[in-house]
Design a protein around this motif. Structure first.
Motif, short mmCIF file in Angstrom:
data_model
loop_
_atom_site.label_atom_id
_atom_site.label_comp_id
_atom_site.label_asym_id
_atom_site.label_seq_id
_atom_site.Cartn_x
_atom_site.Cartn_y
_atom_site.Cartn_z
N VAL A 146 0.85 -1.19 0.00
CA VAL A 146 0.00 0.00 0.00
C VAL A 146 0.89 1.25 0.00
O VAL A 146 1.89 1.30 0.73
CB VAL A 146 -0.95 0.01 1.22
CG1 VAL A 146 -1.77 1.29 1.26
CG2 VAL A 146 -1.86 -1.22 1.17
N ALA A 147 0.52 2.25 -0.79
CA ALA A 147 1.33 3.45 -0.94
C ALA A 147 1.45 4.21 0.40
O ALA A 147 0.48 4.30 1.14
CB ALA A 147 0.73 4.36 -2.00
N VAL A 149 -1.15 6.89 1.27
CA VAL A 149 -2.46 6.35 1.64
C VAL A 149 -2.45 5.92 3.11
O VAL A 149 -3.39 6.20 3.86
CB VAL A 149 -2.83 5.15 0.73
CG1 VAL A 149 -4.15 4.51 1.20
CG2 VAL A 149 -2.95 5.60 -0.71
N TRP A 173 -7.71 10.29 -0.94
CA TRP A 173 -7.54 8.92 -1.42
C TRP A 173 -8.52 7.96 -0.72
O TRP A 173 -8.14 6.89 -0.23
CB TRP A 173 -6.10 8.45 -1.24
CG TRP A 173 -5.14 9.14 -2.14
CD1 TRP A 173 -4.89 8.84 -3.46
CD2 TRP A 173 -4.31 10.26 -1.81
NE1 TRP A 173 -3.95 9.71 -3.97
CE2 TRP A 173 -3.57 10.59 -2.98
CE3 TRP A 173 -4.10 11.01 -0.66
CZ2 TRP A 173 -2.67 11.63 -3.02
CZ3 TRP A 173 -3.20 12.05 -0.69
CH2 TRP A 173 -2.49 12.36 -1.86
N GLU A 194 -10.99 6.06 -1.81
CA GLU A 194 -11.16 4.74 -2.41
C GLU A 194 -9.94 3.86 -2.16
O GLU A 194 -10.07 2.67 -1.88
CB GLU A 194 -11.43 4.86 -3.91
CG GLU A 194 -11.83 3.55 -4.58
CD GLU A 194 -13.00 2.87 -3.88
OE1 GLU A 194 -12.98 1.62 -3.76
OE2 GLU A 194 -13.94 3.58 -3.45
N GLU A 195 -8.74 4.46 -2.25
CA GLU A 195 -7.52 3.70 -1.96
C GLU A 195 -7.48 3.30 -0.48
O GLU A 195 -7.05 2.18 -0.14
CB GLU A 195 -6.29 4.53 -2.31
CG GLU A 195 -6.07 4.72 -3.81
CD GLU A 195 -6.90 5.85 -4.40
OE1 GLU A 195 -6.71 6.14 -5.58
OE2 GLU A 195 -7.73 6.44 -3.66
N GLN A 196 -7.92 4.18 0.39
CA GLN A 196 -8.00 3.83 1.82
C GLN A 196 -8.96 2.65 2.01
O GLN A 196 -8.66 1.71 2.75
CB GLN A 196 -8.52 5.02 2.63
CG GLN A 196 -7.54 6.16 2.85
CD GLN A 196 -8.08 7.13 3.89
OE1 GLN A 196 -8.35 6.75 5.02
NE2 GLN A 196 -8.22 8.40 3.50
N GLN A 249 -9.87 0.26 -0.03
CA GLN A 249 -9.29 -1.00 -0.49
C GLN A 249 -8.25 -1.53 0.51
O GLN A 249 -8.20 -2.73 0.77
CB GLN A 249 -8.65 -0.80 -1.86
CG GLN A 249 -9.65 -0.50 -2.97
CD GLN A 249 -8.98 -0.15 -4.28
OE1 GLN A 249 -7.77 -0.35 -4.46
NE2 GLN A 249 -9.74 0.39 -5.23
N ALA A 250 -7.45 -0.61 1.07
CA ALA A 250 -6.43 -1.02 2.02
C ALA A 250 -7.06 -1.53 3.31
O ALA A 250 -6.64 -2.56 3.87
CB ALA A 250 -5.49 0.16 2.30
#
Length: 393
Positions: A344-345, A348, A369, A371-373, A375-376
């Motif tokens: 994970v970036a 994020v 972020w 949506e990225e959060q 997913q993580a």
């Protein structure tokens, strides 16, 4: 309700569970501790604000003397002089005690300049543990050796807290000296490095298998539903304890599926946005159904659970599992470490932790972020629940 000598004699030095403060007249009152320590205090308004100052302990000062002191202080007030700058109480009283100094520091500095959480921290440490030390003795007259003996006894109880108490006591006495409330205090001669130990920087991270064991231990415990929900949400979100413990229903937008932490509750004093992800939905709904507006209440079901209550519960969980010592705060480090391993970036993860990004990103980039959060978070929760299923069979 007027104070009388008979009442004070009956309360002094005996276990006490009544009102913490009893008023007399003209702003005079007494503050009574559970151990029966009685402090006279004067309440007044100055420049539109309510103030309170300690004027001595009973029976070193009699009720009559306290009333005379208040009369003199009122004269200063009528002349446009802040009673805190008057020396009347020093002439009539021996000198301020440790209790007086802590009360003055709390009233004029802590409660005025510091955040509520810091106020609560000081109240639970130095104010709680040091208010009743050296009763009846002037703070200026306590020798260094007596302070050293006091903190040596504290070291036997808790090395880390002993140093913390010294550091905070030095801060309080230094404030009183700078404000001319006392002339000196020998506690300032003791270096913090000579008492106790510094808190070690946290290094604990848990494996997914250990997280699963903690999750099951929480589920199987006899704690309140609120305590269970708090720590399960802390584990999944990696949020700060107070961010979830003090949360209210309105912060969770189920239409946008976003948890919006207001600026006044975030450490950075900025709004923090996190997603409401799939695995945490049942916990949030359970809290709303069970408790209503305050999601993680204490025993009265109206105010948030205290940090002390939360810490006691996690302390019991930690000691029962045999996987080493850990705290709820270690869930934050664990989430960051495990998700970094998952690729994970970093930016994020920083947003998930509620951190501000550095450099120009702080100024110009307001993207969260979400949506990225999401997913993580779902990846992390699924890893935990996978191990929960493996352990449960």
């Amino acid at each position: 309700m007027a104070i009388s000598d008979t009442k004070l004699r009956g309360l002094y030095g005996k276990p006490y569970s009544g009102p913490a403060e009893i008023t007399d007249s003209d702003g005079l009152g007494v503050r009574i501790t559970p151990r029966g320590v009685i402090n006279f205090q004067y309440r007044y308004r100055w420049q539109g604000k309510q103030h309170r100052m300690g004027i001595g302990k009973y029976p070193a000062i009699t009720l009559r003397e306290a009333r005379n002191m208040v009369s003199d202080l009122k004269e200063h007030l009528d002349k446009g002089i802040d009673p805190r700058n008057a020396k009347t109480h020093k002439r009539l009283n021996s000198k301020p005690t440790v209790s007086d100094c802590l009360a003055y520091w709390q009233e004029t500095y802590v409660n005025v300049n510091l955040r509520k959480k810091t106020q609560a921290l000081y109240k639970s440490t130095v104010v709680k543990h040091m208010t009743d030390v050296f009763p009846g003795l002037a703070a200026e007259d306590i020798p260094v050796r007596s302070w050293v003996e006091l903190f040596t006894e504290q070291e036997k109880i808790n090395q880390i807290r002993a140093r913390q108490l010294l550091v905070q006591m030095r801060s309080a006495m230094n404030w009183c000296m700078r404000r001319q409330y006392i002339d000196n205090c020998s506690v300032m001669k003791i270096s913090p490095k000579d008492i106790g130990v510094k808190p070690s920087r946290g290094e604990t991270t848990l494996s997914y298998n250990q997280l699963a064991k903690v999750w099951l231990a929480i589920e199987r415990s006899r704690a309140s539903t609120a305590n269970k929900l708090l720590h399960q949400m802390l584990m999944l979100y990696g949020a700060r304890n107070s961010e979830i413990r003090e949360s209210v229903r309105g912060e969770f937008d189920k239409e946008e599926m976003v948890w919006l932490l207001p600026a006044n509750r975030s450490k950075s004093n900025r709004v923090v946005r996190r997603p409401i992800f799939r695995q945490v939905v049942p916990l949030i709904e359970k809290a709303i159904t069970a408790y209503g507006n305050v999601l993680i209440p204490g025993p009265d079901l109206e105010k948030p659970m205290t940090i002390a209550g939360a810490n006691r519960f996690m302390g019991r969980i930690s000691s029962s599992l045999g996987i080493g010592e850990f705290t709820a705060h270690d869930f934050r480090r664990t989430l960051a470490t495990r998700l970094s391993e998952e690729g994970v970036a970093p930016h994020v993860i920083e947003k998930m932790l509620g951190h501000e990004l550095g450099g120009v990103l702080t100024v110009y980039n307001k993207h969260d972020w979400i949506e990225e959060q999401r997913q993580a978070y779902e990846l992390y929760a699924e890893k935990i629940f996978e191990h929960v299923r493996m352990i449960s069979g």
